[in-house]
Design a protein around this motif. Structure first.
Motif, PDB file in Angstrom:
ATOM      1  N   TRP A  17     -48.466  38.251-110.513  1.00  0.00           N
ATOM      2  CA  TRP A  17     -48.528  38.963-111.884  1.00  0.00           C
ATOM      3  C   TRP A  17     -48.280  38.130-112.952  1.00  0.00           C
ATOM      4  O   TRP A  17     -48.530  38.036-114.083  1.00  0.00           O
ATOM      5  CB  TRP A  17     -47.817  40.076-111.850  1.00  0.00           C
ATOM      6  N   LYS A  18     -47.314  37.152-112.375  1.00  0.00           N
ATOM      7  CA  LYS A  18     -46.729  36.222-113.364  1.00  0.00           C
ATOM      8  C   LYS A  18     -47.939  35.171-113.763  1.00  0.00           C
ATOM      9  O   LYS A  18     -48.007  34.681-115.154  1.00  0.00           O
ATOM     10  CB  LYS A  18     -45.653  35.378-112.916  1.00  0.00           C
ATOM     11  N   ALA A  19     -48.809  34.969-112.792  1.00  0.00           N
ATOM     12  CA  ALA A  19     -49.957  34.237-113.002  1.00  0.00           C
ATOM     13  C   ALA A  19     -50.698  34.468-113.973  1.00  0.00           C
ATOM     14  O   ALA A  19     -51.857  33.991-114.724  1.00  0.00           O
ATOM     15  CB  ALA A  19     -50.646  33.803-111.924  1.00  0.00           C
ATOM     16  N   CYS A  20     -50.913  35.739-114.455  1.00  0.00           N
ATOM     17  CA  CYS A  20     -51.546  36.505-115.463  1.00  0.00           C
ATOM     18  C   CYS A  20     -51.414  35.906-116.564  1.00  0.00           C
ATOM     19  O   CYS A  20     -52.252  35.841-117.612  1.00  0.00           O
ATOM     20  CB  CYS A  20     -51.565  38.028-115.405  1.00  0.00           C
ATOM     21  N   ASP A  21     -50.121  35.576-116.939  1.00  0.00           N
ATOM     22  CA  ASP A  21     -49.926  35.010-118.136  1.00  0.00           C
ATOM     23  C   ASP A  21     -50.817  33.796-118.702  1.00  0.00           C
ATOM     24  O   ASP A  21     -50.820  33.438-120.084  1.00  0.00           O
ATOM     25  CB  ASP A  21     -48.412  34.563-118.210  1.00  0.00           C
ATOM     26  N   THR A  22     -51.364  33.070-117.723  1.00  0.00           N
ATOM     27  CA  THR A  22     -52.345  32.043-117.802  1.00  0.00           C
ATOM     28  C   THR A  22     -53.465  32.613-118.986  1.00  0.00           C
ATOM     29  O   THR A  22     -53.994  31.726-119.609  1.00  0.00           O
ATOM     30  CB  THR A  22     -52.814  31.556-116.525  1.00  0.00           C
ATOM     31  N   PHE A  23     -53.690  33.669-118.635  1.00  0.00           N
ATOM     32  CA  PHE A  23     -55.007  34.378-119.238  1.00  0.00           C
ATOM     33  C   PHE A  23     -54.698  35.474-120.416  1.00  0.00           C
ATOM     34  O   PHE A  23     -55.524  35.804-121.201  1.00  0.00           O
ATOM     35  CB  PHE A  23     -55.832  34.849-118.299  1.00  0.00           C
TER      36      PHE A  23
END
Length: 508
Positions: free
Chosen positions: A15-21
């Motif tokens: 879910w933290k990886a969503c910050d990329t987008f």
């Protein structure tokens, strides 16, 4: 001993990886990038784990280990491995390298990762898209994405249980649905609704289970988990290419490698056929798009599968088109169908009314279950579940349940709790086993109607016609009301007298 990876570890990291987008692309597109990367990381880690196991087994003989790997679930070319891409994370053409990796992964696993029409599951996504920014911004974002996923070790020996990856995938799809808003209905049915529908249509061992509008396949997976054995087969079809790809990956991540998920428009071009006939299934479940406009009535006026012999649904509302397809896809004498519908399906007239009449007269309708409002992403309208049963034989009764007031309120969506689901399922199971008599079963909740009563109501299935949810008001105590009126009148007179006194003192 390596640290055990738990579901919440994967959920929080990914879910933290969503910050990329965030702020770069529409939330409805997050899932395409994040879930593809989760899938790539998973197959890469599984591949590495197996390769190391074979190397150890064959005393470091790489040739023998590589021959053994040819029989594993996935073949992962060197340049398609997550670790290779991570090593290249500082390259300026990182998006291009990822796209090449996905294409090569498809090619190396054509039987699993491409449709029978030759379409690969990654064809609708590009990590090299200009939507991710200019070349420098894109490479920076993708580097961050790889770094986030590098924190995960998805080696099966480290996972808490075998379903952890599939469950994390479901968690992410649910959260993406929440973020995506109205578009979410295209790919996700809320978990508790899927659970309810799966329990109401519980399949026996050996069953063929089918979802003609499968979305990301969460409902199919729930239906599979209700079978009391591992002996079943799963089939689905999805019209949206990106969502079809999610469904295929979802099946692999849950371990259902033999599921047959096809890409295409189910009404215009059903892909699950046997010869020139529709394939038949023991259980058919679906949450079709509500009241789909331009669903294909003109093209299907002479349907080669004869799905609309009970009538042609209106071109602006495809609800009954999907229902009739599902009924025709169920085995004669034994098949069962469970479908989520808008309430209009229960009472709209004209062509829909004639179709509804015919279906009821053919003794196919088993149950009508009203659900609470605001359960589904993108729409607050209440829905219903219809259960059709081709094994009713001489039983001509229909169960009505009004579960519209049984829910837990949420900030954005209402939810069905376990006890709400169980109450519905228990009532339906008692109905199936003939434990209940016609008429009121439970006040303001459930009712059993005979065919004659449905006919008297002109085959209108509107639930309040059968389940009386009217709340009687407390009887009015007229003497007390009269007394209160007199008291209020006295108070008003007193206030007016005071006002006059104040005005007199002010000489007004």
């Amino acid at each position: 001993m390596p640290e055990v990876i738990k579901t919440q570890d994967i959920n929080s990291t990914v879910w933290k990886a969503c910050d990329t987008f965030r702020g770069v692309i529409d939330p409805s597109q997050y899932k395409d990038y994040i879930l593809v990367m989760l899938f790539l990381k998973y197959v890469s880690d599984v591949y590495s784990h197996k390769y190391k196991t074979y190397l150890k087994q064959y005393d470091g003989n790489k040739a023998r280990a590589e021959r053994a790997m040819a029989h594993e679930r996935f073949n992962v070319p060197e340049n398609a491995h997550f670790d290779f891409l991570y090593e290249k994370r500082n390259e300026t053409n990182l998006g291009e390298l990822i796209d090449i990796a996905l294409a090569d992964l498809e090619e190396a696993n054509r039987e699993k990762l491409t449709s029978k029409d030759g379409a690969g599951i990654f064809r609708n996504i590009s990590f090299n898209s200009n939507n991710l920014g200019d070349k420098k911004q894109k490479s920076s974002r993708l580097k961050n994405l790889l770094q986030d996923f590098n924190e995960l070790d998805l080696n099966p020996e480290h996972l808490e249980d075998k379903d952890i990856i599939g469950d994390a995938y479901e968690y992410l799809i649910a959260n993406f649905a929440s973020d995506a808003g109205k578009k979410a209905g295209e790919f996700y049915t809320p978990s508790e609704v899927s659970t309810l529908l799966a329990k109401l249509t519980k399949s026996k061992s050996g069953a063929r289970i089918y979802d003609p509008t499968c979305g990301s396949a969460s409902l199919l997976i729930k239906a599979a988990k209700e079978v009391d054995s591992n002996n079943f087969s799963l089939y689905g079809q999805e019209a949206n290419g990106s969502t079809w790809a999610l469904a295929v990956m979802n099946m692999f991540l849950h371990g259902f490698d033999n599921a047959s998920i096809r890409w295409g428009d189910t009404l215009r071009n059903p892909k699950h056929t046997e010869g020139d006939q529709l394939m038949k299934f023991d259980t058919v479940v679906a949450n079709p798009p509500f009241s789909l406009d331009k669903w294909g009535s003109e093209e299907l006026s002479e349907d080669r599968f004869n799905r609309f012999h009970r009538g042609m649904p209106p071109k602006s509302k495809g609800d009954w088109a999907f229902i009739l397809h599902m009924i025709e896809s169920a085995y004669e004498e034994t098949g069962k169908v469970g479908v989520v519908v808008p309430h209009g399906v229960l009472f709209r007239g004209s062509a829909e009314g004639r179709i509804r009449t015919q279906v009821i007269e053919d003794n196919l309708l088993d149950a009508v279950i009203g659900l609470p409002a605001n359960l589904f992403f993108g729409t607050g309208i209440p829905a219903a579940i219809l259960i059709f049963n081709k094994a009713k034989a001489d039983k001509t009764q229909t169960l009505f349940i009004d579960a519209s007031q049984n829910y837990e309120s949420g900030k954005n969506q209402n939810k069905l709790k376990t006890e709400h689901i169980q109450r519905i399922v228990d009532t339906y199971n008692k109905f199936k086993s003939n434990e209940l008599k016609a008429g009121v079963v439970e006040e303001k909740y459930s009712y059993i109607s005979g065919l004659g009563e449905l006919k008297e109501n002109e085959f209108n299935l509107n639930i309040p016609r059968y389940v009386d949810t009217f709340e009687e008001e407390e009887p009015v105590d007229m003497p007390m009301v009269k007394k209160e009126i007199q008291s209020l009148k006295s108070e008003i007179d007193s206030v007016q007298d005071q006002m006059q006194e104040y005005l007199r003192k002010l000489d007004l």
